[in-house]
Design a protein around this motif. Sequence first.
Motif, PDB file in Angstrom:
ATOM      1  N   MET A  48       0.846  -1.168   0.000  1.00 48.20           N
ATOM      2  CA  MET A  48       0.000   0.000   0.000  1.00 48.20           C
ATOM      3  C   MET A  48       0.897   1.238   0.000  1.00 48.20           C
ATOM      4  N   THR A  49       0.562   2.216  -0.814  1.00 49.23           N
ATOM      5  CA  THR A  49       1.351   3.441  -0.894  1.00 49.23           C
ATOM      6  C   THR A  49       1.484   4.067   0.488  1.00 49.23           C
ATOM      7  N   ALA A  50       2.675   4.555   0.779  1.00 48.76           N
ATOM      8  CA  ALA A  50       2.933   5.260   2.036  1.00 48.76           C
ATOM      9  C   ALA A  50       3.502   6.628   1.705  1.00 48.76           C
ATOM     10  N   TYR A  51       3.344   7.538   2.643  1.00 51.38           N
ATOM     11  CA  TYR A  51       3.786   8.910   2.424  1.00 51.38           C
ATOM     12  C   TYR A  51       4.670   9.369   3.572  1.00 51.38           C
ATOM     13  N   ALA A  52       5.711  10.093   3.231  1.00 53.95           N
ATOM     14  CA  ALA A  52       6.498  10.840   4.211  1.00 53.95           C
ATOM     15  C   ALA A  52       5.987  12.266   4.109  1.00 53.95           C
ATOM     16  N   ILE A  53       5.549  12.809   5.236  1.00 53.37           N
ATOM     17  CA  ILE A  53       4.999  14.166   5.253  1.00 53.37           C
ATOM     18  C   ILE A  53       5.820  14.989   6.233  1.00 53.37           C
ATOM     19  N   ALA A  54       6.274  16.137   5.764  1.00 57.58           N
ATOM     20  CA  ALA A  54       7.030  17.051   6.621  1.00 57.58           C
ATOM     21  C   ALA A  54       6.292  18.373   6.706  1.00 57.58           C
ATOM     22  N   ALA A  55       6.115  18.850   7.913  1.00 59.03           N
ATOM     23  CA  ALA A  55       5.603  20.193   8.160  1.00 59.03           C
ATOM     24  C   ALA A  55       6.811  21.014   8.587  1.00 59.03           C
ATOM     25  N   LEU A  56       7.192  21.978   7.757  1.00 59.88           N
ATOM     26  CA  LEU A  56       8.426  22.727   7.983  1.00 59.88           C
ATOM     27  C   LEU A  56       8.135  24.172   8.318  1.00 59.88           C
ATOM     28  N   ARG A  57       8.951  24.723   9.223  1.00 61.05           N
ATOM     29  CA  ARG A  57       8.840  26.129   9.602  1.00 61.05           C
ATOM     30  C   ARG A  57      10.165  26.830   9.342  1.00 61.05           C
ATOM     31  N   ASN A  58      10.120  28.146   9.345  1.00 57.92           N
ATOM     32  CA  ASN A  58      11.314  28.960   9.090  1.00 57.92           C
ATOM     33  C   ASN A  58      11.915  28.628   7.731  1.00 57.92           C
ATOM     34  N   THR A  59      11.043  28.594   6.727  1.00 57.65           N
ATOM     35  CA  THR A  59      11.458  28.186   5.388  1.00 57.65           C
ATOM     36  C   THR A  59      11.712  29.360   4.460  1.00 57.65           C
ATOM     37  N   THR A  60      11.719  30.579   4.964  1.00 56.07           N
ATOM     38  CA  THR A  60      11.792  31.744   4.077  1.00 56.07           C
ATOM     39  C   THR A  60      13.205  32.147   3.682  1.00 56.07           C
ATOM     40  N   VAL A  61      14.228  31.689   4.387  1.00 55.95           N
ATOM     41  CA  VAL A  61      15.591  32.119   4.070  1.00 55.95           C
ATOM     42  C   VAL A  61      16.471  30.909   3.775  1.00 55.95           C
ATOM     43  N   PRO A  62      16.367  30.351   2.567  1.00 57.33           N
ATOM     44  CA  PRO A  62      17.226  29.209   2.256  1.00 57.33           C
ATOM     45  C   PRO A  62      18.691  29.647   2.177  1.00 57.33           C
ATOM     46  N   ASN A  63      19.573  28.725   2.480  1.00 61.35           N
ATOM     47  CA  ASN A  63      21.004  28.993   2.395  1.00 61.35           C
ATOM     48  C   ASN A  63      21.676  27.840   1.653  1.00 61.35           C
ATOM     49  N   GLU A  64      22.981  27.860   1.598  1.00 57.87           N
ATOM     50  CA  GLU A  64      23.710  26.850   0.818  1.00 57.87           C
ATOM     51  C   GLU A  64      23.447  25.435   1.320  1.00 57.87           C
ATOM     52  N   GLU A  65      23.312  25.243   2.628  1.00 57.20           N
ATOM     53  CA  GLU A  65      23.020  23.895   3.125  1.00 57.20           C
ATOM     54  C   GLU A  65      21.652  23.426   2.649  1.00 57.20           C
ATOM     55  N   VAL A  66      20.654  24.295   2.679  1.00 56.09           N
ATOM     56  CA  VAL A  66      19.313  23.922   2.214  1.00 56.09           C
ATOM     57  C   VAL A  66      19.336  23.646   0.720  1.00 56.09           C
ATOM     58  N   PHE A  67      20.028  24.479  -0.044  1.00 56.37           N
ATOM     59  CA  PHE A  67      20.139  24.229  -1.486  1.00 56.37           C
ATOM     60  C   PHE A  67      20.823  22.887  -1.745  1.00 56.37           C
ATOM     61  N   GLY A  68      21.884  22.581  -0.993  1.00 58.70           N
ATOM     62  CA  GLY A  68      22.574  21.300  -1.150  1.00 58.70           C
ATOM     63  C   GLY A  68      21.673  20.128  -0.824  1.00 58.70           C
ATOM     64  N   TYR A  69      20.885  20.261   0.234  1.00 60.39           N
ATOM     65  CA  TYR A  69      19.917  19.221   0.606  1.00 60.39           C
ATOM     66  C   TYR A  69      18.946  18.990  -0.538  1.00 60.39           C
ATOM     67  N   MET A  70      18.389  20.078  -1.071  1.00 59.44           N
ATOM     68  CA  MET A  70      17.403  19.965  -2.143  1.00 59.44           C
ATOM     69  C   MET A  70      18.019  19.360  -3.408  1.00 59.44           C
ATOM     70  N   GLU A  71      19.249  19.706  -3.700  1.00 63.71           N
ATOM     71  CA  GLU A  71      19.908  19.187  -4.906  1.00 63.71           C
ATOM     72  C   GLU A  71      20.234  17.704  -4.796  1.00 63.71           C
ATOM     73  N   ARG A  72      20.409  17.201  -3.579  1.00 65.52           N
ATOM     74  CA  ARG A  72      20.845  15.818  -3.394  1.00 65.52           C
ATOM     75  C   ARG A  72      19.748  14.850  -2.977  1.00 65.52           C
ATOM     76  N   ILE A  73      18.605  15.337  -2.517  1.00 62.69           N
ATOM     77  CA  ILE A  73      17.619  14.432  -1.923  1.00 62.69           C
ATOM     78  C   ILE A  73      17.043  13.428  -2.924  1.00 62.69           C
ATOM     79  N   GLN A  74      16.807  13.841  -4.164  1.00 61.04           N
ATOM     80  CA  GLN A  74      16.186  12.918  -5.117  1.00 61.04           C
ATOM     81  C   GLN A  74      17.026  11.662  -5.310  1.00 61.04           C
ATOM     82  N   SER A  75      18.349  11.813  -5.320  1.00 61.83           N
ATOM     83  CA  SER A  75      19.196  10.631  -5.500  1.00 61.83           C
ATOM     84  C   SER A  75      19.076   9.666  -4.324  1.00 61.83           C
ATOM     85  N   THR A  76      18.667  10.156  -3.136  1.00 59.40           N
ATOM     86  CA  THR A  76      18.458   9.253  -2.002  1.00 59.40           C
ATOM     87  C   THR A  76      17.100   8.562  -2.088  1.00 59.40           C
TER      88      THR A  76
END
Length: 118
Positions: free
Chosen positions: A1-29
């Motif tokens: 049965m399909t399962a979902y990972a759901i994240a409720a995130l706060r303080n998302t208005t000021v991305p930085n290099e670590e956040v960009f790196g996370y976003m660029e690499r997550i799909q490969s995981t």
Amino acid sequence: MTAYAIAALRNTTVPNEEVFGYMERIQSTLDPFGGRFVVHGAQLEEIEGAWPGGVVVISFPDKAAAHGWYDSDAYQELIPLRTRNLEGEVIFVEGVPEGYDPSSTAARMRAEAGRAVS
């Protein structure tokens, strides 16, 4: 049965290099576990109450795949990039089967509530 990972995130208005790196690499995981984004970076429309930030939804073939992804060395390496920069909660939840009818759940809950009262 399909399962979902759901994240409720706060303080998302000021991305930085670590956040960009996370976003660029997550799909490969996600790829080895059949994970795919269902909601990511979408504009929220608050209908009832106030939502505190952003929401991310990732689908997986099943809950075992979701756990496999989260527990993988590749994703564990990325987690600090997110947690150092974004506050939030992450949950796993299974979807409903094809043809799901909420009235059958109501009937089951009603029967269970009746047993609890008796």
